[in-house]
Design an enzyme around this catalytic site. Structure first.
Site, short mmCIF file in Angstrom:
data_model
loop_
_atom_site.label_atom_id
_atom_site.label_comp_id
_atom_site.label_asym_id
_atom_site.label_seq_id
_atom_site.Cartn_x
_atom_site.Cartn_y
_atom_site.Cartn_z
N GLU A 160 0.83 -1.20 0.00
CA GLU A 160 0.00 0.00 0.00
C GLU A 160 0.86 1.25 0.00
O GLU A 160 1.82 1.34 0.77
CB GLU A 160 -0.90 -0.03 1.25
CG GLU A 160 -2.27 0.54 1.03
CD GLU A 160 -3.11 -0.30 0.04
OE1 GLU A 160 -3.11 0.05 -1.17
OE2 GLU A 160 -3.73 -1.26 0.48
N ASP A 202 3.10 1.95 -4.93
CA ASP A 202 3.15 1.92 -6.40
C ASP A 202 3.81 3.17 -6.97
O ASP A 202 4.62 3.09 -7.88
CB ASP A 202 1.76 1.66 -7.03
CG ASP A 202 0.68 2.67 -6.68
OD1 ASP A 202 0.90 3.51 -5.78
OD2 ASP A 202 -0.40 2.60 -7.31
N GLY A 228 -12.95 2.47 -1.90
CA GLY A 228 -11.53 2.25 -2.15
C GLY A 228 -11.28 0.96 -2.90
O GLY A 228 -10.21 0.36 -2.79
N LEU A 229 -12.27 0.50 -3.67
CA LEU A 229 -12.10 -0.74 -4.44
C LEU A 229 -11.96 -0.42 -5.93
O LEU A 229 -12.26 -1.23 -6.79
CB LEU A 229 -13.27 -1.70 -4.17
CG LEU A 229 -13.41 -2.12 -2.69
CD1 LEU A 229 -14.64 -2.99 -2.48
CD2 LEU A 229 -12.16 -2.83 -2.18
N SER A 264 -13.35 1.91 -8.14
CA SER A 264 -14.44 2.07 -9.11
C SER A 264 -14.00 2.97 -10.26
O SER A 264 -14.40 2.74 -11.41
CB SER A 264 -15.70 2.62 -8.44
OG SER A 264 -15.40 3.80 -7.76
N SER A 265 -13.12 3.94 -10.02
CA SER A 265 -12.75 4.82 -11.13
C SER A 265 -11.82 4.11 -12.12
O SER A 265 -11.98 4.25 -13.34
CB SER A 265 -12.15 6.14 -10.64
OG SER A 265 -11.01 5.93 -9.87
N GLU A 291 -6.93 9.73 -14.75
CA GLU A 291 -7.03 10.03 -13.31
C GLU A 291 -6.17 11.26 -12.98
O GLU A 291 -6.60 12.16 -12.26
CB GLU A 291 -6.57 8.81 -12.53
CG GLU A 291 -6.84 8.84 -11.06
CD GLU A 291 -8.25 8.38 -10.68
OE1 GLU A 291 -8.93 9.16 -9.99
OE2 GLU A 291 -8.67 7.28 -11.06
N ASP A 321 -3.91 0.32 -9.45
CA ASP A 321 -5.34 0.02 -9.65
C ASP A 321 -5.61 -0.30 -11.11
O ASP A 321 -6.32 -1.26 -11.44
CB ASP A 321 -6.20 1.22 -9.24
CG ASP A 321 -5.93 1.65 -7.81
OD1 ASP A 321 -5.33 0.87 -7.07
OD2 ASP A 321 -6.31 2.78 -7.46
C1 GLA Z 1 -5.02 4.52 -4.44
C2 GLA Z 1 -4.22 4.85 -5.70
C3 GLA Z 1 -3.19 3.75 -5.99
C4 GLA Z 1 -2.36 3.42 -4.76
C5 GLA Z 1 -3.24 3.24 -3.53
C6 GLA Z 1 -2.45 3.08 -2.26
O1 GLA Z 1 -5.81 3.39 -4.66
O2 GLA Z 1 -5.08 4.98 -6.81
O3 GLA Z 1 -2.38 4.14 -7.07
O4 GLA Z 1 -1.39 4.40 -4.54
O5 GLA Z 1 -4.15 4.31 -3.35
O6 GLA Z 1 -1.71 1.92 -2.27
#
Ligand code: GLA
Length: 376
Positions: A34, A37, A119-120, A122-123, A156, A168
């Site tokens: 987390e 990235d 936080g799953l 969707s975008s 994004e 994501d």
């Molecule tokens: C969001 C961002 C990802 C990543 C996470 C945290 O989901 O879109 O790129 O940085 O937060 O791990």
């Protein structure tokens, strides 16, 4: 009705004709890795059964015509080469971001099943599904996962103003059912890591809807960049714990960097645990990841910490739980033996109440992928 059927039916109702086809892109849950990235690190997300479906067909003009079935059939109509980002980001920004600069003449109907603000992703799911639909509608081949993930990330950044990493979009574009996807965010190399038979992944909504997080997110990213700059490296991927221990950094920036460096190492441990079928080892790194996000990176919130504690207490040593996604609310991910899921859910019902007063909502993903389902 599932999003596929809703997108199809919604297209017919909105445009008075059948779509040419319907595509789908999943949501994702991040098992571990987390806030690494955008530091060129390693991440281990997994696609979900929920996602976004887009039905597509031709329009007899140069515009893109869109209907969003989850937003009261709201419409948009634009000529792709004549649009630019403006105003606050909403679903239209993502669709326009994916379509801009390319030919129009396309109709889209969009339906999704990812809980919003969870936080799953969707975008990312919306962007990847729209990108696929646009390409197919124009008679092109479906874009390669890496290309579509990069286009979705650009949408994004430029259309929603969030300087997100690539996790994501890659997870949504390249993930396979029942597998976690190890992504090296520096090279974009990927490896499918199967979820061992008999394991289950439970995703639980905290009931704290993420909102106004973009500022926090961009600020955390800036801290990581400041740490890398102070250490004279391109990104925190190039730093190890020993180097960090001897560095002189502002205390808050040092804590953020310590999270990132330790989290990248935890992803490697997690992959070994999945490949070795070692649930206890995976559980230990999930718990350590949560503690690090809570205490060092400071992106958790008290209800999420409570939910993680309830899950960890119910699961015991054979598995574990942590917050997942960008933080400040959203969902929690837990991994355990599939045989334990109902017992853990009962413990949750008894011991956790979402602060927004909503009913407890969770979904399960299993090794086969096909047994995934929603539970509210
Ligand atoms: C969001 C961002 C990802 C990543 C996470 C945290 O989901 O879109 O790129 O940085 O937060 O791990």
């Amino acid at each position: 009705m599932d999003p596929f059927a809703r997108a199809h039916a919604g297209f017919c109702a909105a445009f008075g004709t059948e779509p040419v086809g319907t595509v789908f892109a999943p949501g994702r849950v991040n098992l571990i890795g987390e806030h690494v990235d955008y530091n060129d690190g390693l991440v281990l997300p997994m696609p979900l059964a929920v996602g976004t479906a887009v039905a597509y067909g031709p329009a007899d003009n140069a515009a893109v015509e869109v209907v969003a079935l989850d937003f009261d059939q709201a419409r948009d109509r634009f000529v792709p080469h004549a649009v630019a980002p403006h105003g606050p980001a909403d679903w239209r920004s993502y669709v326009r971001g994916m379509a801009c600069g390319a030919p129009g003449g396309v109709r889209l109907a969009i339906a999704g099943s990812i809980p919003r603000g969870s936080g799953l992703s969707s975008s990312a799911s919306l962007c990847v599904a729209v990108g696929r639909a646009l390409a197919l509608a124009r008679g092109e081949a479906e874009p390669a996962p890496r290309a579509i993930a990069l286009a979705a990330q650009r949408a994004e950044h430029e259309w929603a103003g969030v300087r997100c990493g690539i996790m994501d979009q890659m997870a949504v574009a390249a993930g396979q059912d029942g597998h976690a996807l190890l992504i090296d965010c520096r090279t974009l190399d990927t490896r499918q890591v199967p979820l061992p038979q008999g394991w289950a992944v439970l995703v639980v909504q905290s009931g704290v809807v993420r909102g106004l997080v973009d500022g926090h997110y961009n600020a955390r990213r800036a801290d990581c960049e400041a740490a890398a700059q102070a250490l004279g490296v391109v990104s925190l991927r190039d730093v190890d714990a020993a180097r960090l221990a001897t560095a002189r950094l502002d205390p808050q920036i040092a804590r953020s960097a310590a999270h990132v460096v330790s989290e990248i190492a935890r992803v490697e441990t997690a992959v070994a645990a999945l490949e070795g079928g070692d649930l206890a080892a995976l559980g230990a790194v999930l718990r350590a990841s949560h503690a690090s996000l809570r205490d060092l990176f400071e992106v958790s919130v008290p209800p999420v910490d409570r939910l993680v504690d309830v899950l960890n207490a119910a699961i015991g040593k054979q598995g574990g739980a942590r917050m997942t996604g960008g933080g400040f609310g959203g969902a929690v991910v837990a991994v355990m033996a599939a045989t334990e899921v109902e017992r853990v859910r009962s413990a949750l019902e008894a011991n956790y109440q979402p602060p927004d007063g909503s009913a407890l909502s969770s979904m399960i993903e299993r090794a086969s992928g096909t047994a995934a389902g929603m539970h509210a």
